[in-house]
Design an enzyme around this catalytic site. Structure first.
Site, PDB file in Angstrom:
ATOM      1  N   ASP A   1     -78.281 -85.581  -4.452  1.00  0.00           N
ATOM      2  CA  ASP A   1     -77.779 -86.884  -4.873  1.00  0.00           C
ATOM      3  C   ASP A   1     -79.014 -87.822  -4.527  1.00  0.00           C
ATOM      4  O   ASP A   1     -79.939 -87.658  -5.227  1.00  0.00           O
ATOM      5  CB  ASP A   1     -76.733 -86.763  -3.827  1.00  0.00           C
TER       6      ASP A   1
ATOM      7  N   ASP B   1     -69.985 -79.382 -10.390  1.00  0.00           N
ATOM      8  CA  ASP B   1     -70.261 -80.916 -10.077  1.00  0.00           C
ATOM      9  C   ASP B   1     -69.977 -81.790 -11.001  1.00  0.00           C
ATOM     10  O   ASP B   1     -70.813 -81.954 -11.983  1.00  0.00           O
ATOM     11  CB  ASP B   1     -71.768 -80.924  -9.501  1.00  0.00           C
TER      12      ASP B   1
ATOM     13  N   HIS C   1     -69.930 -80.839  -5.539  1.00  0.00           N
ATOM     14  CA  HIS C   1     -71.165 -81.974  -5.431  1.00  0.00           C
ATOM     15  C   HIS C   1     -72.086 -81.644  -4.069  1.00  0.00           C
ATOM     16  O   HIS C   1     -73.313 -81.655  -4.189  1.00  0.00           O
ATOM     17  CB  HIS C   1     -70.731 -83.272  -5.514  1.00  0.00           C
TER      18      HIS C   1
END
Length: 316
Positions: free
Chosen positions: A138, A265, A295
Site C-alpha cells: 500500500d 485485492d 488487500h
C-alpha cells in the site's frame, strides 16, 4: 508543526506483538518509531506499512523473517502507530513522507553503503551495496519504491506487495475513489473497520483494538485522513514528476525484485501486471501469487508472505 504522540498505555498487551519500540528523530523534529525482530547481524529487511495500519500489520511476517535469521525492521510511518502525528492534514505531503522515512533508514539507522558495515555477502558486496531489502505494501510501496529509486545504492532487493507507484497517467479503480471519499467525509474514521474491509479473514476484537490503538480520538487521525488525497491521480499532480523519474530508474535498475500480490485485492491488483511488464528485464524477478488474501495480505496470509520474502532474500 503541531503534533500529537499516542500515550504508551494504548499499546499495552498487543496480541502477538511483543517487540519493544525504538525511536529516532527525523526532520521537522518528529519522532518515528520502529520495532525489530531477528538477529542484529542478520541481513536487514525493512517493512513499510500503508493506510491506515502500522507496524503491527507485519507481526506474522516478522516471525518468519526472524526464524530465517534475518533482521526484520518494521517502521511506523509519521502519523501512524507510535510515531508522532502532525495534527494538520496539510502537513502531510508525499514528498515529506518520503523524506521522513528516508531519513530514518539512511541517516539514523545508517543503511547506507557509505556509512554502514551491513554489506551483502555476495555480489552486492562487490558492487558496494548495502544489504537492505525494501518491502512495501500500500503506501509503504509508494514510499519505499521512491526511496529505492532515488537511493539505489542503498537497496539490494525490492519487494512490492499489493502496491504500486502511480503517476496519474493511468486511472485508479472506482473502488479506490469510493474509499477516498469515505475517508475524507466520514465524521468518525473507523480505522479497524477500514482494515477489516481490506481483509478476507474475520479479525478478532483484540486485533481490531490493536489497529485502533494509535488513534485515541479524531484529532490523531490527520495521517489516515490525508493519505488518500496524496496519491497522484492526475498527470499534473505535484508528486507525478518524481514518480515518473522513479519509474525510469526502476525499469533499468538491475536488482532482484519480488512482486508478491494477493489474488483478491480490488484496490491494487491491477498494478501487478504493470510492475511485471515494466521490470521484466530485472534479474531475479519473482512473482508468487498469495492465494486467498485481500488487500492486507499480511493479515490474511502473513506467514506465507514472510516465507516468500525469506526465501527471496536468502537465495538472491
Amino acid at each position: 508543526m503541531r503534533t500529537l504522540r499516542t500515550p504508551d498505555e494504548r499499546f499495552a498487551n498487543l496480541p502477538g506483538f511483543p517487540y519493544e519500540p525504538r525511536y529516532a528523530e527525523v526532520a521537522d523534529g518528529l519522532r518515528m518509531a520502529y520495532v525489530e525482530a531477528g538477529p542484529a547481524d542478520g541481513e536487514p529487511v525493512v517493512l513499510l506499512h500503508g493506510e491506515p495500519t502500522w507496524s503491527f500489520l507485519y507481526r506474522h511476517v516478522m516471525g518468519e523473517l526472524a526464524a530465517a535469521g534475518l533482521r526484520a525492521i518494521a517502521v511506523d510511518l509519521v502519523g501512524f502507530g507510535r510515531s508522532d502525528k502532525p495534527v494538520d492534514q496539510a502537513e502531510h505531503t508525499y514528498a515529506r513522507h518520503v523524506e521522513w522515512t528516508r531519513a530514518l533508514l539512511l541517516d539514523v539507522l545508517r543503511m547506507d553503503p557509505q556509512r554502514s558495515e551491513d554489506i551483502h555477502r555476495s555480489s552486492a558486496k562487490e558492487q558496494g551495496l548495502s544489504s537492505i531489502t525494501m518491502v512495501g505494501q500500500d503506501w509503504g510501496g509508494l514510499i519505499g519504491l521512491r526511496i529505492a529509486a532515488e537511493h539505489p545504492a542503498s537497496v539490494a532487493r525490492i519487494v512490492a506487495a499489493n502496491t504500486g507507484l502511480p503517476t496519474g497517467d493511468i486511472p485508479m479503480p472506482e473502488v479506490w475513489h469510493r474509499f477516498k471519499e469515505a475517508v475524507l467525509k466520514a465524521p468518525v474514521l473507523d480505522i479497524a473497520r477500514l482494515v477489516q474491509a481490506g481483509c478476507k479473514t474475520e479479525l478478532s476484537g483484540e486485533i481490531r483494538a490493536a489497529y485502533d490503538a494509535p488513534f485515541p480520538d479524531e484529532s490523531y487521525k490527520a495521517g489516515p485522513r490525508a493519505m488518500p488525497g496524496l496519491v497522484p491521480i492526475t498527470p499534473d499532480d505535484p508528486a507525478a514528476p518524481a514518480n515518473r523519474a522513479a519509474w525510469q530508474v526502476l525499469t533499468t535498475l538491475d536488482r532482484p525484485f519480488l512482486v508478491a500480490f494477493s489474488d483478491g485485492d480490488p484496490i491494487t491488483g491491477g498494478m501487478a501486471p504493470i510492475l511485471l511488464k515494466s521490470i521484466s528485464g530485472t534479474s531475479g524477478l519473482r512473482h508468487p501469487v498469495i492465494r486467498g488474501a485481500g488487500h492486507f495480505l499480511q493479515e490474511d496470509a502473513g506467514a506465507e508472505l514472510g516465507r516468500q520474502i525469506a526465501a527471496f532474500v536468502t537465495s538472491t
